[in-house]
Design a protein around this motif. Structure first.
Motif, short mmCIF file in Angstrom:
data_model
loop_
_atom_site.label_atom_id
_atom_site.label_comp_id
_atom_site.label_asym_id
_atom_site.label_seq_id
_atom_site.Cartn_x
_atom_site.Cartn_y
_atom_site.Cartn_z
N PRO A 45 0.83 -1.21 0.00
CA PRO A 45 0.00 0.00 0.00
C PRO A 45 0.87 1.26 0.00
N GLY A 46 0.53 2.19 -0.87
CA GLY A 46 1.30 3.41 -0.98
C GLY A 46 2.34 3.36 -2.08
N GLY A 47 2.52 2.20 -2.71
CA GLY A 47 3.40 2.11 -3.86
C GLY A 47 4.82 1.66 -3.59
N LEU A 48 5.14 1.22 -2.39
CA LEU A 48 6.50 0.75 -2.11
C LEU A 48 6.67 -0.66 -2.66
N VAL A 49 7.74 -0.85 -3.43
CA VAL A 49 8.07 -2.17 -3.98
C VAL A 49 9.38 -2.59 -3.33
N VAL A 50 9.34 -3.70 -2.61
CA VAL A 50 10.52 -4.22 -1.93
C VAL A 50 10.99 -5.44 -2.71
N ALA A 51 12.00 -5.22 -3.55
CA ALA A 51 12.55 -6.31 -4.38
C ALA A 51 13.85 -5.83 -5.01
N THR A 52 14.81 -6.72 -5.08
CA THR A 52 16.07 -6.41 -5.76
C THR A 52 15.87 -6.60 -7.26
N HIS A 53 16.84 -6.17 -8.04
CA HIS A 53 16.77 -6.39 -9.48
C HIS A 53 16.71 -7.88 -9.78
N ASP A 54 17.45 -8.69 -9.01
CA ASP A 54 17.41 -10.14 -9.22
C ASP A 54 16.00 -10.70 -9.00
N GLU A 55 15.34 -10.24 -7.93
CA GLU A 55 13.99 -10.73 -7.63
C GLU A 55 12.99 -10.27 -8.69
N LEU A 56 13.12 -9.03 -9.15
CA LEU A 56 12.24 -8.56 -10.22
C LEU A 56 12.47 -9.36 -11.49
N ALA A 57 13.74 -9.63 -11.80
CA ALA A 57 14.07 -10.41 -12.99
C ALA A 57 13.49 -11.82 -12.89
N HIS A 58 13.63 -12.43 -11.73
CA HIS A 58 13.10 -13.78 -11.52
C HIS A 58 11.58 -13.79 -11.72
N GLY A 59 10.89 -12.78 -11.17
CA GLY A 59 9.44 -12.70 -11.29
C GLY A 59 8.96 -12.52 -12.72
N LEU A 60 9.82 -12.00 -13.57
CA LEU A 60 9.46 -11.78 -14.97
C LEU A 60 10.12 -12.77 -15.92
N ALA A 61 10.89 -13.70 -15.38
CA ALA A 61 11.64 -14.67 -16.19
C ALA A 61 12.54 -13.93 -17.18
N MET A 62 13.24 -12.93 -16.68
CA MET A 62 14.18 -12.15 -17.48
C MET A 62 15.55 -12.21 -16.84
N GLU A 63 16.53 -11.73 -17.56
CA GLU A 63 17.86 -11.60 -16.99
C GLU A 63 17.95 -10.30 -16.21
N ARG A 64 18.80 -10.28 -15.19
CA ARG A 64 18.95 -9.11 -14.34
C ARG A 64 19.34 -7.88 -15.16
N GLY A 65 20.18 -8.07 -16.17
CA GLY A 65 20.62 -6.96 -17.01
C GLY A 65 19.48 -6.26 -17.72
N MET A 66 18.44 -7.02 -18.06
CA MET A 66 17.28 -6.41 -18.72
C MET A 66 16.56 -5.47 -17.76
N ILE A 67 16.51 -5.86 -16.49
CA ILE A 67 15.88 -5.01 -15.48
C ILE A 67 16.72 -3.76 -15.29
N SER A 68 18.04 -3.94 -15.22
CA SER A 68 18.95 -2.80 -15.04
C SER A 68 18.88 -1.82 -16.21
N ARG A 69 18.61 -2.30 -17.41
CA ARG A 69 18.48 -1.42 -18.56
C ARG A 69 17.10 -0.76 -18.64
#
Length: 161
Positions: A45-69
């Motif tokens: 609630p309020g828009g806070l997202v608690v996740a590292t780039h690795d966790e975001l990448a895992h959730g999207l089945a992407m590579e971490r570099g794609m998240i960083s870009r």
């Protein structure tokens, strides 16, 4: 017999959001849109997202570099603010809240320059993203010239026996 719809239970509290701010999203690369939508599903609630780039990448089945870009595009568009490593804040105009009054208060508290519906959001995105690219190029040039200050580790304390 119950249907699947009757058995569905949300995995967390249902949040409220007026996503009118999405009307002010500039032309972004497809990966940035995908990342934004994923972050919107993972927010507190309020828009806070608690996740590292690795966790975001895992959730999207992407590579971490794609998240960083993709992340600098969202930051330049003012849709996401990096709070610190592993903590991101979605803009109040696209964030979800417990009730509509919370979102209205958050939007009213924004400085005028941070509102997505003031000024030309497309020009502002392009200006901010160009600043990001210029800074990245400046750092690469400094590194190539050897003008980078090395990071020194603090000395370790010796163990006393």
């Amino acid at each position: 017999m119950t249907s699947a719809a009757e058995e569905w239970v949300p995995r967390r509290n249902v949040l409220w959001g007026s996503f009118n701010g999405l009307a002010y999203v500039p032309r972004l690369p497809p990966t940035a849109y995908t990342l934004l939508l994923h972050m919107m599903t993972e927010q507190e609630p309020g828009g806070l997202v608690v996740a590292t780039h690795d966790e975001l990448a895992h959730g999207l089945a992407m590579e971490r570099g794609m998240i960083s870009r993709a992340m600098p595009h969202l930051v330049a568009a003012r849709l996401v603010t990096v709070v610190r490593r592993g903590r991101f804040q979605l803009h109040p105009m696209i964030a979800a809240f417990n009730d509509p009054r919370e979102q209205q208060r958050a939007i009213k508290a924004l400085p005028k320059g941070m509102r997505l519906d003031v000024g030309d959001f497309e020009d502002e995105y392009e200006r901010r993203f160009q600043l990001h690219l210029d800074e990245k190029a400046r750092k690469a040039e400094a590194k190539a010239k050897g003008n980078v200050t090395p990071i020194t580790k603090p000395p370790r304390l010796k163990r006393v026996h």
